[in-house]
Design an enzyme around this catalytic site. Sequence first.
Site, PDB file in Angstrom:
ATOM      1  N   SER A  49       7.583  46.232   6.169  1.00 58.12           N
ATOM      2  CA  SER A  49       7.754  45.583   5.046  1.00 58.12           C
ATOM      3  C   SER A  49       9.288  44.734   5.602  1.00 58.12           C
ATOM      4  O   SER A  49      10.172  45.388   6.172  1.00 58.12           O
ATOM      5  CB  SER A  49       8.423  46.805   4.239  1.00 58.12           C
ATOM      6  OG  SER A  49       8.623  46.222   3.079  1.00 58.12           O
ATOM      7  N   TYR A  67      10.157  54.640   1.239  1.00 58.56           N
ATOM      8  CA  TYR A  67       9.289  53.207   1.559  1.00 58.56           C
ATOM      9  C   TYR A  67      10.076  52.924   2.513  1.00 58.56           C
ATOM     10  O   TYR A  67       9.680  52.902   3.699  1.00 58.56           O
ATOM     11  CB  TYR A  67       8.685  53.078   0.621  1.00 58.56           C
ATOM     12  CG  TYR A  67       8.036  51.641   0.730  1.00 58.56           C
ATOM     13  CD1 TYR A  67       6.575  51.729   0.543  1.00 58.56           C
ATOM     14  CD2 TYR A  67       9.031  50.517   0.865  1.00 58.56           C
ATOM     15  CE1 TYR A  67       5.856  50.626   0.964  1.00 58.56           C
ATOM     16  CE2 TYR A  67       7.983  49.065   1.250  1.00 58.56           C
ATOM     17  CZ  TYR A  67       6.556  49.868   1.245  1.00 58.56           C
ATOM     18  OH  TYR A  67       5.991  48.206   1.254  1.00 58.56           O
TER      19      TYR A  67
END
Length: 260
Positions: A152, A165
Site C-alpha cells: 500500500s 496497517y
Amino acid sequence: MAYQPFNLTGKVSLVTGGNRGIGLGMAEALAQSGSDIVIWGSNAERNLQAEGKLTSYGVRVLAQTVNVADEAQVVAAMAEAVIAMGRVDTVIANAGIGGGARSFSEMTTETWRRVMGVNMEGVFWTLREACKHIVERSKAGDPGGSLIGIASLAAIEGAARNEAYAATKGGVISMMKSIAVEHARYGVRANAILPGWIATDMTAGAQDNSAFAEKVIPRVPARRWGQPADFGGVAVYLASDASSYHSGDTFVIDGGYSIF
Ligand code: NAI
C-alpha cells in the site's frame, strides 16, 4: 512467430482475497489471459459468485474458503490447490484488512494483532507454502514462479492513525525483497504492488465522504478513483514470461498520487 508472453495458457495463478475488489480485478485479467485460477476468500458465498464469473472465461477455477490468518488452513489449502490444479505458478498475497484507531495512543493491542494476523502472518504463511511447492517443483526440474505481495502507499507515506496497517505493508515490501534474493536461483521472482486510492469495499467510507471527495481525489493526477480492473495489467505482466528478469521491485499503481 508472434511475441505472445501475455498468453498465460498452462499457468496456474492463486489470488488470496480473490473474490472481490483488487484481487478479483487481477484474477479476471489473469483468467482472460488464459491462466487457470485459484481464489481464496473467507466468505464462501462470495467465493461462489466470483468462481462463476471467472469460470465464464473458459479456464479452470478452484475457489477455496480459507482464513489466511489461520496457519493450518493456509497450509492445507495450498497443498489442496497444488493437487487439484497440478501446479501453482503465480501467487498473489492480496487478502488484507484495514484497522485504524482514533489515535495511535488509543490503538489497542487487539487491533494491532488483528491487522498483523491477516496482513502480515497471512502473507507470510501464504508465500512460505507457495515457496515450498515451487522449490520442490524446481528441484524436480521444473523451475519458475512469480510471487506478488499487495502492499500500500501506507508503506511509504505517513498514514496517520493507521500505524498497524502501515507496518504490515512496509513489512510486505521488505519480505518480497528477501524472498526475491533467496529464490532467484529457482527461477522465482518476487515483487510488491502498492495501490493508491482504489474504489473497493475497503474504502467504502472514504468514497461516501464529501470532504474526501473534495480534498483528496482532486489531488490524484488521474482525477479519479482507481478501479480493480486497473490492476489487471500489472498482474498479467508479473504472471507472464515478459517479467522473467524483473524481481525485487515495487509497483506503485496510484494514478500519480504519490508523485504529485
Ligand atoms: P476488499 O475489502 O474489497 O477485499 C479484501 C479481500 O481480502 C476480500 O476478498 C476478503 O474476503 C479477503 N480477506 C480479508 N480477510 C481475509 C482473511 N482473513 N482470509 C482470507 N481472505 C481475507 O479490499 P481491497 O481494496 O480489494 O484490498 C485488497 C488489498 O489491497 C488489501 O491487501 C489492501 O490492504 C490493499 N490495498 C487496498 C487499497 C484500496 O484503496 N482499496 C489501497 C492500498 C492497498
